[in-house]
Design a protein around this motif. Structure first.
Motif, PDB file in Angstrom:
ATOM      1  N   ASN A   1      33.651 -46.058   7.555  1.00  0.00           N
ATOM      2  CA  ASN A   1      34.097 -47.334   8.115  1.00  0.00           C
ATOM      3  C   ASN A   1      33.977 -48.451   7.086  1.00  0.00           C
ATOM      4  O   ASN A   1      34.868 -49.309   6.968  1.00  0.00           O
ATOM      5  CB  ASN A   1      33.273 -47.669   9.362  1.00  0.00           C
TER       6      ASN A   1
ATOM      7  N   THR B   1      38.537 -35.196  14.977  1.00  0.00           N
ATOM      8  CA  THR B   1      38.411 -36.482  14.287  1.00  0.00           C
ATOM      9  C   THR B   1      37.337 -37.347  14.918  1.00  0.00           C
ATOM     10  O   THR B   1      36.463 -37.897  14.231  1.00  0.00           O
ATOM     11  CB  THR B   1      39.763 -37.211  14.309  1.00  0.00           C
ATOM     12  N   VAL B   2      37.374 -37.490  16.224  1.00  0.00           N
ATOM     13  CA  VAL B   2      36.410 -38.346  16.924  1.00  0.00           C
ATOM     14  C   VAL B   2      35.028 -37.721  16.912  1.00  0.00           C
ATOM     15  O   VAL B   2      34.027 -38.385  16.619  1.00  0.00           O
ATOM     16  CB  VAL B   2      36.881 -38.605  18.363  1.00  0.00           C
TER      17      VAL B   2
ATOM     18  N   ASN C   1      33.001 -38.207  13.861  1.00  0.00           N
ATOM     19  CA  ASN C   1      32.744 -39.613  13.524  1.00  0.00           C
ATOM     20  C   ASN C   1      33.737 -40.226  12.531  1.00  0.00           C
ATOM     21  O   ASN C   1      33.375 -41.111  11.751  1.00  0.00           O
ATOM     22  CB  ASN C   1      31.311 -39.804  13.004  1.00  0.00           C
TER      23      ASN C   1
ATOM     24  N   GLY D   1      36.412 -41.723  13.806  1.00  0.00           N
ATOM     25  CA  GLY D   1      37.171 -42.633  14.654  1.00  0.00           C
ATOM     26  C   GLY D   1      37.310 -44.038  14.100  1.00  0.00           C
ATOM     27  O   GLY D   1      38.395 -44.625  14.108  1.00  0.00           O
TER      28      GLY D   1
ATOM     29  N   ASN E   1      40.706 -45.993  13.038  1.00  0.00           N
ATOM     30  CA  ASN E   1      41.066 -47.285  13.632  1.00  0.00           C
ATOM     31  C   ASN E   1      41.506 -48.278  12.561  1.00  0.00           C
ATOM     32  O   ASN E   1      42.437 -49.068  12.763  1.00  0.00           O
ATOM     33  CB  ASN E   1      39.877 -47.867  14.403  1.00  0.00           C
TER      34      ASN E   1
ATOM     35  N   SER F   1      40.630 -48.629  25.351  1.00  0.00           N
ATOM     36  CA  SER F   1      40.251 -47.394  24.662  1.00  0.00           C
ATOM     37  C   SER F   1      39.460 -47.757  23.417  1.00  0.00           C
ATOM     38  O   SER F   1      39.715 -48.782  22.779  1.00  0.00           O
ATOM     39  CB  SER F   1      41.492 -46.583  24.279  1.00  0.00           C
ATOM     40  N   THR F   2      38.511 -46.900  23.079  1.00  0.00           N
ATOM     41  CA  THR F   2      37.705 -47.118  21.876  1.00  0.00           C
ATOM     42  C   THR F   2      38.528 -46.916  20.614  1.00  0.00           C
ATOM     43  O   THR F   2      38.249 -47.505  19.568  1.00  0.00           O
ATOM     44  CB  THR F   2      36.508 -46.148  21.867  1.00  0.00           C
ATOM     45  N   TYR F   3      39.566 -46.097  20.737  1.00  0.00           N
ATOM     46  CA  TYR F   3      40.282 -45.671  19.540  1.00  0.00           C
ATOM     47  C   TYR F   3      41.723 -46.160  19.552  1.00  0.00           C
ATOM     48  O   TYR F   3      42.378 -46.222  20.586  1.00  0.00           O
ATOM     49  CB  TYR F   3      40.225 -44.149  19.410  1.00  0.00           C
TER      50      TYR F   3
ATOM     51  N   TRP G   1      45.136 -45.146  18.066  1.00  0.00           N
ATOM     52  CA  TRP G   1      45.846 -44.062  17.400  1.00  0.00           C
ATOM     53  C   TRP G   1      47.270 -44.482  17.061  1.00  0.00           C
ATOM     54  O   TRP G   1      48.221 -44.100  17.722  1.00  0.00           O
ATOM     55  CB  TRP G   1      45.846 -42.798  18.260  1.00  0.00           C
TER      56      TRP G   1
ATOM     57  N   GLU H   1      46.166 -35.906  10.875  1.00  0.00           N
ATOM     58  CA  GLU H   1      45.626 -35.208  12.040  1.00  0.00           C
ATOM     59  C   GLU H   1      46.233 -33.812  12.140  1.00  0.00           C
ATOM     60  O   GLU H   1      47.450 -33.635  12.074  1.00  0.00           O
ATOM     61  CB  GLU H   1      45.929 -35.998  13.315  1.00  0.00           C
TER      62      GLU H   1
END
Length: 798
Positions: free
Chosen positions: A433, A454-455, A458, A460, A464, A485-487, A489, A499
């Protein structure tokens, strides 16, 4: 005056005549290379050398048309492993291979059994050997080419020049390999382009003749994935015969003839062909006349003139396919052993021509004794014409085709927001990140990929920030519909995450393609792949293949070990630390703390770019553990990279030293506390890389054996602090052999703890206790190894 069309036709005819002459030479050189290795060169150990004369021969025409006419400098090829002698012969004609290497084929430092990027000198694009892997490599290389073009990365003109064709020469039996079909599906998902797979459809495998109608299955499969399929079944001689009176009956007979019978008649020759055809379709009319117009030799030539042995048909097919970017499967009918006495025989795969048969071939090719290696011996075309033709071959027009790329500067330190307690997997995500926040060339060159995890590994937050890659924009529907949503895409040409579906073979082949980008395309990438640690074993052949090619990448494998307690034995890895130690070209690490991981990840980025470097494997964990409060200086960072450091240095009278790796740090620390009240000067060794420690030790021993007696390994320096009578207890969440060798360095008695059997579901405490790798198990081992008064904090077993 001749028209342009007439001149073009005349020029084409001249080219075909030259190609036919060179094809004869390529077949001779390949056959002689194998014969020389098996029957001429001294054989000190008596082992069969081999070389696959028949499998090579079936590819001679295809590879002549491909390399000498169809290919361009930007194209890249994976050669069928058993066609290696044909490849080396072609490169010998180009001047890229030496006679000495050919004479030493399959010998020490000679031309390799199967084309190798790292062992051969003659312009190998992709190594092959384990069948199916080179085929899939071309597909993923094409996806990498699309990735680079979308980014405008054009250090070698790639972004502005023509796109290359990624070409695989495929044995028909090779199509049984499951990884090929996994790759086909992935290619369809990504809109595959510019890929040619040329199937050598000789209908014979190692043990047998292939099933009838297999070509129909191949055609159906490829068309369903959006490929063009070009079937090259009939050569020009056959097509001309079909146009004669009675020709349709001959065509129908060929189409319905069983593979085994066609092979057997090919081996038997013209007389057998004549008898069978007259018995089956002779009509005392046009069909009989068609057959009778030809001598036995001419009839055998007609029946052997399949599409894969017909230069005009092949040249036309390749030229037509160059006019578009759709993926193409060429299904080329061939005869295994074409042009040799072994042709068609079901036992010819591992068969070798006898000296008598080679002498017969020599006479047919007009090769004089002592001139076997002469490039143009026995050919009808003048030498100057042949030399001029070879110099003008488009494929080699720009000279060397292997590139390099500048190193990407890596930051002096990788930032990570440390927390009091965290896991290495969490730390890995935070490190990525932070890299994702950067606006520099380093961050732009990082590309990640994962097989549908992927998520859960870690990535994600990185995705993002940097998006998923696709050649065309595709919005995140949840975001568009304002669903929380947390992600995020979003697919875009600017995306930096590839991916993949849940197929580990594809992951490692993708990493191989990404990790060769600097050499294949002249653009350096910094690839990172993630997966669950136990599933390294599922893709191990492809991982080994990637390392064998010297692809450069970083592999983050997480979660790992029985520390993934609730998941049970199917998701708990045991052998992966040993795989990391044994795998050439892959430096393996298992850090316990996130600050260690930050140092190791930075090293991995540098190591992936070093001339003498390689790839890196980070075995990580989801277990949250307390993080040390410390500053890592240059000396400690160096020790972490070298493989280990003293977390608690042993005293001069130490009785026990505990050495640990990875997520078992808390147990090792606790055990030292339990032991220390009853055993003197206890030490605690943090092993961040058993692989690097062992490799350094082995290297130091070899150096001393070579006469440099003052050579010292890092592990030897570390263990100098351990008194001779001290015992070692090693512990790892993996096979105990990972650290069990440490006692051999200084002659210390050692008890190696770890996991030897499949795990099960449970809590960490349950499983650590079950396998004897908890603090009590470590203390119990210490008491047994260093007798003395009972360790007071040791609980009774049971």
């Amino acid at each position: 005056m001749a028209s342009i069309a007439e001149k073009t036709a005349e020029s084409r005819a001249d080219d075909i005549a030259i190609l036919e002459d060179l094809e004869r030479k390529i077949l001779w050189l390949a056959t002689w290379t194998i014969h020389n290795a098996n029957h001429v060169r001294p054989n000190a150990d008596g082992l069969k050398v081999g070389g696959h004369q028949a499998s090579s021969a079936s590819m001679a025409t295809i590879m002549t048309a491909l390399y000498l006419k169809a290919l361009r400098p930007e194209d890249r090829v994976a050669v069928k492993p058993h066609a290696s002698p044909i490849f080396h012969a072609i490169q010998y004609l180009f001047g890229n291979q030496t006679r000495a290497k050919l004479e030493n084929f399959r010998g020490y430092k000679g031309a390799q059994s199967y084309p190798s990027r790292t062992k051969d000198i003659d312009d190998v694009d992709f190594s092959t050997g384990s069948v199916g892997l080179g085929v899939a490599q071309t597909l993923f290389a094409s996806l990498v080419q699309d990735y680079l073009r979308a980014k405008g990365m054009s250090g070698t003109g790639l972004g502005h020049g023509p796109e290359g064709k990624m070409v695989a020469l495929v044995g028909d039996a090779e199509m049984d390999e499951g990884n090929i079909f996994e790759a086909l599906l992935e290619g369809w998902k990504h809109g595959l382009r510019n890929t040619w797979w040329i199937v050598d459809y000789n209908r014979q495998s190692l043990d047998a003749v292939v099933r009838e109608g297999l070509w129909e299955r191949f055609e159906s499969i490829f068309r369903s994935f959006g490929w063009d399929v070009v079937i090259l079944k009939y050569g020009c001689l056959q097509q001309a015969a079909f146009a004669e009176p009675g020709g349709q009956a001959l065509k129908n007979w060929i189409d319905t003839c069983p593979n085994q019978l066609y092979s057997a008649l090919t081996f038997q020759g013209g007389k057998a062909w004549r008898k069978r055809l007259m018995d089956d379709i002779g009509d005392q009319g046009p069909v009989t006349a068609l057959i009778e117009r030809r001598t036995d030799e001419e009839l055998a030539a007609l029946m052997g003139n399949l599409g894969g042995h017909d230069l005009p048909s092949l040249v036309d097919a390749f030229e037509a396919a160059r006019g578009h970017d759709r993926p193409v499967c060429f299904l080329a009918y061939t005869i295994k052993g074409f042009g040799l006495p072994l042709a068609g025989h079901k036992d010819n795969h591992a068969g070798l021509m006898t000296p008598t048969q080679v002498e017969s071939l020599r006479a047919r090719h007009g090769v004089r004794q002592g001139r076997e290696w002469d490039k143009f011996e026995g050919l009808a075309t003048p030498t100057a014409t042949l030399e001029g033709f070879l110099k003008a071959v488009p494929f080699i027009a720009r000279g060397p085709r292997r590139f390099d790329a500048p190193r990407i500067p890596v930051p002096a330190a990788l930032d990570v927001p440390l927390q009091p307690a965290m896991s290495t997997q969490q730390g890995f995500g935070l490190l990525l990140n932070e890299i994702g926040k950067r606006d520099d060339e380093f961050a732009r060159r990082v590309v990640t990929t994962s097989p549908d995890v992927t998520v859960s590994t870690n990535l994600g937050a990185w995705v993002n920030r940097r998006k998923l890659f696709a050649r065309e924009e595709l919005a995140d529907t949840f975001k568009k519909e304002r669903i929380p949503s947390t992600y995020n895409w979003e697919f875009a040409p600017s995306g930096q995450h590839m991916e993949l579906g849940i197929a580990e073979m594809n992951l490692f082949t993708m990493l191989s393609a990404l990790g060769l980008s600097h050499s294949i395309f002249g653009e350096r990438l910094l690839p990172i792949g993630t997966l669950y640690d136990p599933f390294i074993e599922r893709g191990l052949d492809a991982l080994n293949y990637a390392c064998y090619q010297d692809a450069r990448f970083i592999l983050a494998a997480t979660p790992s070990g029985v520390t993934l307690a609730p998941e049970g034995g199917a998701h708990q890895s045991i052998a992966t630390p040993l795989i990391g130690m044994a795998q050439d070209g892959l430096a393996s690490f298992e850090p316990a703390f996130v600050d260690e991981l930050a140092v190791i990840l930075r090293f991995a980025f540098e190591h992936a770019q070093a001339e003498d470097g390689g790839s890196a494997y980070l075995r990580l964990s989801t277990r949250t553990i307390e993080q040390p409060r410390r500053t890592i200086d240059a000396a400690l960072a160096q020790e972490i990279v070298q493989g280990g450091y003293w977390l608690r240095r042993p005293g001069p009278n130490a009785q026990v030293v505990v050495a640990y790796s990875g997520a078992l740090a808390p147990e090792a620390i606790e055990a030292v506390g339990l032991i220390a009240e009853d055993r003197r000067d206890v030490g605690l060794l943090a092993v961040t890389s058993a692989d690097r420690l062992h490799a350094g030790w082995t290297d130091a021993q070899r150096t001393r054996e070579a006469g440099e007696f003052d050579a010292r390994a890092h592990v030897e320096t570390l263990l100098d602090a351990v008194p001779p009578g001290c015992a070692l207890v090693t512990v790892v969440d993996g096979h105990p052999a990972t650290l069990g060798w440490l006692g051999s360095v200084g002659g210390h008695r050692t008890r190696a703890l770890g996991v030897e059997h499949f795990g099960q579901t449970g809590t960490l405490a349950d499983l650590y206790r079950h396998f004897g790798i908890d603090a009590q198990g470590i203390a119990r081992a210490a008491q047994a190894m260093a007798p003395g008064r009972p360790i007071r904090h040791l609980r009774a077993v049971g």
